[in-house]
Design an enzyme around this catalytic site. Structure first.
Site: not given
Length: 253
Positions: A145, A158
């Protein structure tokens, strides 16, 4: 081996970036076995679209957070590969994931453990389980990400899991080097999918904010990511290894 004869395993292939990857691979003549968590109807649609492009496709249910199920999954995968006349595949794309938005102060252990199981432990042990089935000279792409570089409060847990995957990728590249298996990370920026409840896609304020932060002036789309992963897996990029490649249109530069 010609690309037309190659097989990819893609986790989370029924929707979003995984779906775009399966279909981009199909356009290149690569067959796929992809996983889905619960939506068999959407998985069937992706199978039909891939087969319409002239390749073989199959979907298998898998919760990548249930590590104890990986042995059974490998057995079912072996069965599909045998039906296709082989016992090996060429590409692994660890894409499946879940979203999370909560501050460090209020993130619970249950939330943290769920992220850990899906985004790191699942990637580690699914890759380990499937290593005997990956052809020497194959490729692995782990999806990370942009949040490992760009700090958005509420994304710490996350992003930390994705950061762990980025480190794991380098170790995989080193340890699998003798088998000539290249391992890389693709780190998408904000993409308009149903991830995070469709936040980037469906919230005009968030969409506008991301577009204004992006050098190319818009949010990402699944078709910005899937073809890039397919290209990275190809022989054109055979000498790229142990790299983090951000695909974000120039987000926060």
């Amino acid at each position: 081996m010609p690309e037309q004869n190659r097989i990819a395993i893609v986790t989370g292939g029924s929707r979003g970036l995984g779906r775009a990857t399966v279909l981009a691979l199909a356009a290149r003549g690569v067959s796929s076995v992809f996983t889905y968590n619960s939506n068999r109807a959407e998985a069937d649609k992706v199978v039909a679209l891939a087969e319409a492009a002239g390749v073989r496709a199959a979907s298998l249910p898998l919760d990548v957070g249930r590590i104890a199920s990986f042995g059974d999954f490998a057995g079912r995968l072996r069965h599909v590969l045998a039906e296709w006349g082989t016992d090996r595949f060429d590409y692994l794309v660890n894409n499946a994931g879940i979203s999370h938005h909560n501050s460090i102060e209020t993130t619970t252990q249950d939330e943290f453990d769920a992220l850990y199981d899906v985004h790191f432990k699942g990637v580690f042990f699914l890759t380990q389980t499937l290593l005997p089935l990956i052809r020497d000279g194959g490729r692995i792409v782990n999806v990370s990400s942009g949040l490992t570089r760009i700090i958005f409060p509420g994304s710490a847990a996350y992003a930390a899991m994705k950061g762990a995957v980025e480190v794991l990728t380098k170790y995989l590249a080193k340890e699998l080097g003798p088998r000539r298996i290249a391992v890389n990370v693709v780190a998408p920026g904000a993409v308009a999918t149903d991830f995070s409840g469709g936040m980037v896609r469906d919230n005009p304020a968030v969409n506008k904010q991301v577009a204004e932060m992006t050098a190319l002036g818009r949010v990402g789309l699944p078709d910005d990511i899937g073809p890039m992963i397919a290209a990275l897996l190809s022989e054109d990029n055979r000498w790229i290894n142990a790299q983090r490649i951000e695909v974000s249109g120039g987000l926060s530069i």
